[in-house]
Scaffold this active site. Structure first.
Site, PDB file in Angstrom:
ATOM      1  N   ASN A  22       0.888  -1.355   0.063  1.00 23.54           N
ATOM      2  CA  ASN A  22      -0.083   0.013   0.091  1.00 23.54           C
ATOM      3  C   ASN A  22       0.828   1.274   0.016  1.00 23.54           C
ATOM      4  O   ASN A  22       2.174   1.142   0.059  1.00 23.54           O
ATOM      5  CB  ASN A  22      -0.887   0.001   1.297  1.00 23.54           C
ATOM      6  CG  ASN A  22      -0.338  -0.207   2.536  1.00 23.54           C
ATOM      7  OD1 ASN A  22       0.200   0.775   3.080  1.00 23.54           O
ATOM      8  ND2 ASN A  22      -0.276  -0.965   3.199  1.00 23.54           N
ATOM      9  N   ARG A  23       0.321   2.526   0.044  1.00 25.91           N
ATOM     10  CA  ARG A  23       1.106   3.497  -0.345  1.00 25.91           C
ATOM     11  C   ARG A  23       1.602   4.409   1.009  1.00 25.91           C
ATOM     12  O   ARG A  23       1.972   5.297   0.822  1.00 25.91           O
ATOM     13  CB  ARG A  23       0.221   4.704  -1.206  1.00 25.91           C
ATOM     14  CG  ARG A  23      -0.177   4.258  -2.432  1.00 25.91           C
ATOM     15  CD  ARG A  23      -0.727   5.618  -3.451  1.00 25.91           C
ATOM     16  NE  ARG A  23      -2.011   5.672  -2.888  1.00 25.91           N
ATOM     17  CZ  ARG A  23      -2.222   7.172  -2.452  1.00 25.91           C
ATOM     18  NH1 ARG A  23      -1.197   7.888  -2.317  1.00 25.91           N
ATOM     19  NH2 ARG A  23      -3.334   7.498  -2.067  1.00 25.91           N
TER      20      ARG A  23
END
Ligand code: CTP
Length: 214
Positions: A22-23
């Site tokens: 994920n970011r």
């Protein structure tokens, strides 16, 4: 008083070279670790695969993780010595079944490839369930801005934690944060303005000390 902080994303391998992640930048957790040691707290930072790390400090230990399973094992090891857990890591909600065995790489082939995802354990909920009365567990919730407080409040209850920092989805990977701390007894503390993550970290630690005595 030992402070345990988690930060950054988890990465779940798909094959020898690919992963599901994920970011999360880890910036919030790194800022919390830097603020904690600046306040004289012995701190352990469990840090995911992000390029930046906090400046070295005699009160700070940094331990790296990649997968949810590794983070789970590190929490099991470090939680018993902690007075305060700040769970800023963006932990996977689903763990994929690998696309290839062992060290192999899934090769290009015709047609679509399906992923099978299994629910990941809720690490924070497990920590809160095993924590003693002297330990405080704080989560972080990223929620749509229009339902921020309702959803964060529900998450606080569900996970059985002492408090949760609610912030809007746009906080992920951003330089600043606009956060509200919800406490299990219903109290709400809102940070003054949209702040740099370093300033928010100091505000949060000071607020936890004032409101919960940790
Ligand atoms: N968390 C965790 N283990 C997971 C997922 C999340 O410990 N498998 C923790 C995060 O570190 C964070 C808190 O739970 O402190 C809230 O994370 P969030 O992703 O907002 O909540 P979820 O429980 O995953 O719910 P959803 O993604 O459905 O909103």
């Amino acid at each position: 008083m030992h402070t345990l902080i988690t930060a950054g994303p988890t990465r779940e391998p798909l094959d020898a070279v690919r992963y599901l992640g994920n970011r999360s930048s880890g910036r919030m957790g790194v800022a919390l670790a830097e603020a904690a040691v600046a306040m004289g707290r012995h701190t352990t930072l469990l840090l995911g695969p992000v390029p930046h790390a906090p400046a070295a400090h005699p009160l700070l230990e940094v331990v790296r993780f990649e997968t949810t399973a590794q983070l789970q094992a590190l929490l099991h090891q470090h939680l018993p010595g902690a007075r305060l857990l700040l769970m800023a890591a963006a932990v996977a909600d689903f763990i994929p079944e690998p696309l290839a065995d062992g060290d192999a790489k899934c090769s290009r082939h015709e047609g679509p490839v399906g992923l099978t995802l299994h629910p990941a354990p809720d690490l924070l909920q497990t920590c809160a369930a095993s924590a003693s009365d002297e330990q405080t567990c704080i989560g972080f919730a990223l929620e749509p801005a229009d339902e921020l407080l309702e959803r964060a409040g529900a998450k606080l209850q569900r996970k059985g934690i002492d408090g949760i920092v609610a912030n809007a989805l746009c906080t992920m990977d951003a330089q600043t944060i606009s956060g509200t701390l919800l406490l299990a007894d219903g109290r709400t503390c809102t940070a003054p303005t949209d702040m740099a993550k370093a300033d928010f970290a100091t505000w949060l630690l000071n607020t936890l000390r004032t409101e919960l005595g940790v």
